[in-house]
Design a protein around this motif. Structure first.
Motif, PDB file in Angstrom:
ATOM      1  N   ILE A 143       3.610   4.385 -14.429  1.00  0.00           N
ATOM      2  CA  ILE A 143       2.600   3.401 -14.350  1.00  0.00           C
ATOM      3  C   ILE A 143       2.077   3.145 -13.231  1.00  0.00           C
ATOM      4  N   GLY A 144       0.832   4.084 -12.666  1.00  0.00           N
ATOM      5  CA  GLY A 144       0.048   3.981 -11.486  1.00  0.00           C
ATOM      6  C   GLY A 144      -0.521   2.490 -11.402  1.00  0.00           C
ATOM      7  N   ILE A 145      -0.669   2.297  -9.915  1.00  0.00           N
ATOM      8  CA  ILE A 145      -1.524   1.267  -9.485  1.00  0.00           C
ATOM      9  C   ILE A 145      -0.792  -0.101  -9.775  1.00  0.00           C
ATOM     10  N   ILE A 146      -0.165  -0.318 -10.824  1.00  0.00           N
ATOM     11  CA  ILE A 146       0.549  -1.516 -11.203  1.00  0.00           C
ATOM     12  C   ILE A 146       1.803  -1.371 -10.683  1.00  0.00           C
ATOM     13  N   THR A 147       2.455  -0.389 -10.912  1.00  0.00           N
ATOM     14  CA  THR A 147       3.758   0.025  -9.875  1.00  0.00           C
ATOM     15  C   THR A 147       3.225   0.738  -8.906  1.00  0.00           C
ATOM     16  N   PRO A 148       3.151   0.154  -7.738  1.00  0.00           N
ATOM     17  CA  PRO A 148       2.099   0.664  -6.798  1.00  0.00           C
ATOM     18  C   PRO A 148       2.699   1.706  -5.873  1.00  0.00           C
ATOM     19  N   CYS A 149       2.935   2.998  -6.271  1.00  0.00           N
ATOM     20  CA  CYS A 149       3.466   3.895  -5.606  1.00  0.00           C
ATOM     21  C   CYS A 149       2.437   4.401  -4.399  1.00  0.00           C
ATOM     22  N   HIS A 150       1.150   3.835  -4.542  1.00  0.00           N
ATOM     23  CA  HIS A 150       0.424   4.230  -3.533  1.00  0.00           C
ATOM     24  C   HIS A 150       0.606   3.459  -2.151  1.00  0.00           C
ATOM     25  N   ARG A 151       1.197   2.638  -2.368  1.00  0.00           N
ATOM     26  CA  ARG A 151       1.729   1.678  -1.083  1.00  0.00           C
ATOM     27  C   ARG A 151       3.021   2.597  -0.286  1.00  0.00           C
ATOM     28  N   VAL A 152       3.334   3.562  -0.676  1.00  0.00           N
ATOM     29  CA  VAL A 152       4.505   4.236   0.083  1.00  0.00           C
ATOM     30  C   VAL A 152       3.831   5.572   0.887  1.00  0.00           C
ATOM     31  N   VAL A 153       4.314   5.447   1.916  1.00  0.00           N
ATOM     32  CA  VAL A 153       3.754   6.446   2.827  1.00  0.00           C
ATOM     33  C   VAL A 153       4.612   7.201   3.590  1.00  0.00           C
ATOM     34  N   GLY A 154       4.360   8.173   4.606  1.00  0.00           N
ATOM     35  CA  GLY A 154       5.249   9.171   5.233  1.00  0.00           C
ATOM     36  C   GLY A 154       5.648   8.298   6.468  1.00  0.00           C
ATOM     37  N   LYS A 155       6.710   8.513   7.085  1.00  0.00           N
ATOM     38  CA  LYS A 155       7.562   7.916   8.174  1.00  0.00           C
ATOM     39  C   LYS A 155       6.506   7.547   9.362  1.00  0.00           C
ATOM     40  N   SER A 156       5.542   8.249   9.612  1.00  0.00           N
ATOM     41  CA  SER A 156       4.717   7.974  10.606  1.00  0.00           C
ATOM     42  C   SER A 156       3.227   7.152  10.155  1.00  0.00           C
TER      43      SER A 156
END
Length: 386
Positions: A347-360
């Protein structure tokens, strides 16, 4: 006109036949066509009547409801009561125009008092349970008696309606089959045919106790000058799929996912169960919505669901690293496991995996491409202070 209609029914070509079906003469032709129950073509004519009513409704608001009123009038004593297969017709029109005609729910359900109309009533209520369960919820008492009738067709339709309503997140608690009756139905191998998705499909009554329906729809959304192509799918419990990409490819991926996560489910095309998510996505891409408020049906391993729940806690316009998400779910050494759960997020966007980024803070890992991830984060960054 009749030859054109028969050609449309034979191919079930609602899209190619839109202009013909939109004509009032087509409505009259279909109403005449359904006088005789002659198998598959009868049922396609029933479906086409609902489709045609919806097409006319687009240009002439109130038409679908007026057509239903005409059918109800044709069943009363004043008219002589000669409306052949009216309950199937009413059910189809309601299923294709649920928001405009859902308020006829009790009138349709009450037609079940007439033995000659019962199959059409239960078929119509079953279809409404798929596309607009809110309208079926109040009429429990009219469906319940059919769970134990001798007629397998009526019994099967009632069982499936109960199964669909039991999974509806907002249904009343009464939509539960008593355990003793359920045990008998689990051993009920009586066969029936139900018209669904253009075909007469065979089922055992016992199958319908757990027969799920997942309804999907594809739509384009605008973000400035960029067009998103998105496929959404909902079960009775809520949104279970949202993917970005080519509609044909995404449908194939949805069907493959459903085979694993919802074995035996019917995957059908349809807009109505997905209307609310479409509305909220439109608002999201316009920058006017920062939080989604639709029921979610997450399907995955316990760890995956735990990660996805944590993702939905990340505020609009903010990001977390994979390591931070891992710590939040109690697995501080599991950034890689979090990354895998993100990759499996249905469930893209609504379960917002786009808000997870690399350590830096680097943009890494997004199923449909890093350019999409960047666009989503830019959209949120530009509106989060408004």
């Amino acid at each position: 006109m009749q030859k054109k209609l028969e050609s449309i029914l034979l191919k079930r070509d609602w899209s190619g036949g839109r202009e013909i079906l939109r004509e009032k003469d087509s409505i009259r032709g279909l109403m005449s066509r359904i006088y005789v129950k002659d198998g598959l073509m009868f049922w396609r004519a029933i479906e086409a009547l609902g489709v045609a009513a919806a097409l006319v409704e687009e240009q002439n608001k109130g038409y679908a409801a007026e057509l239903i009123r005409r059918y109800f009038w044709s069943l009363n004593d004043e008219s002589g009561g000669t409306a052949w297969n009216a309950s199937e017709a009413i059910g189809s029109i309601m299923a294709h125009n649920p928001k405009e005609c859902g308020h006829f729910n009790w009138q349709l359900a009450n037609l079940s008092d007439d033995e000659s109309l019962q199959v059409g009533v239960l078929w119509g209520l079953c279809n409404l349970a798929i596309v607009f369960p809110k309208a079926v919820d109040p009429v429990f008492e009219k469906v319940c008696p059919f769970l134990s009738v001798e007629n397998a067709e009526l019994r099967g339709l009632a069982v499936w309606t109960f199964s669909l309503m039991e999974n509806y997140a907002q249904a009343k608690e009464m939509w539960v089959i008593p355990e003793d009756l359920k045990k008998r139905l689990e051993q009920d191998h009586s066969m029936l045919e139900i018209y669904i998705d253009g075909e007469l499909l065979p089922f055992k009554v016992s199958e319908l106790l757990k027969k799920e329906v997942i309804t999907f729809y594809t739509k384009e959304f605008q973000q400035g000058d960029f067009t998103w192509s998105i496929c959404v799918a909902s079960s009775q419990r809520g949104l279970c799929w949202l993917s970005i990409g080519n509609p044909g490819t995404e449908e194939s991926e949805l069907r493959a996912w459903a085979k694993k996560q919802a074995p035996g489910a019917l995957v059908l095309w349809g807009m109505h169960p997905n209307c609310e998510v479409i509305t909220q996505l439109t608002e999201y891409f316009a920058g006017s919505r920062q939080e989604f408020t639709i029921p979610i049906d997450s399907r995955g391993t316990p760890f995956q669901r735990k990660v996805w729940e944590e993702l939905r806690r990340i505020p609009y316009g903010e990001t977390l690293s994979y390591g931070e998400v891992a710590r939040n779910v109690g697995n501080p050494k599991g950034p890689r496991a979090v990354g895998m759960a993100n990759n499996r997020n249905p469930i893209g966007i609504i379960t917002p995996c786009h808000r997870v980024v690399g350590k830096s803070g680097d943009l890494v890992g997004y199923a449909s491409g890093l350019d999409h991830k960047e666009r989503l984060l830019s959209l949120e960054a530009s509106h989060c202070q408004e």
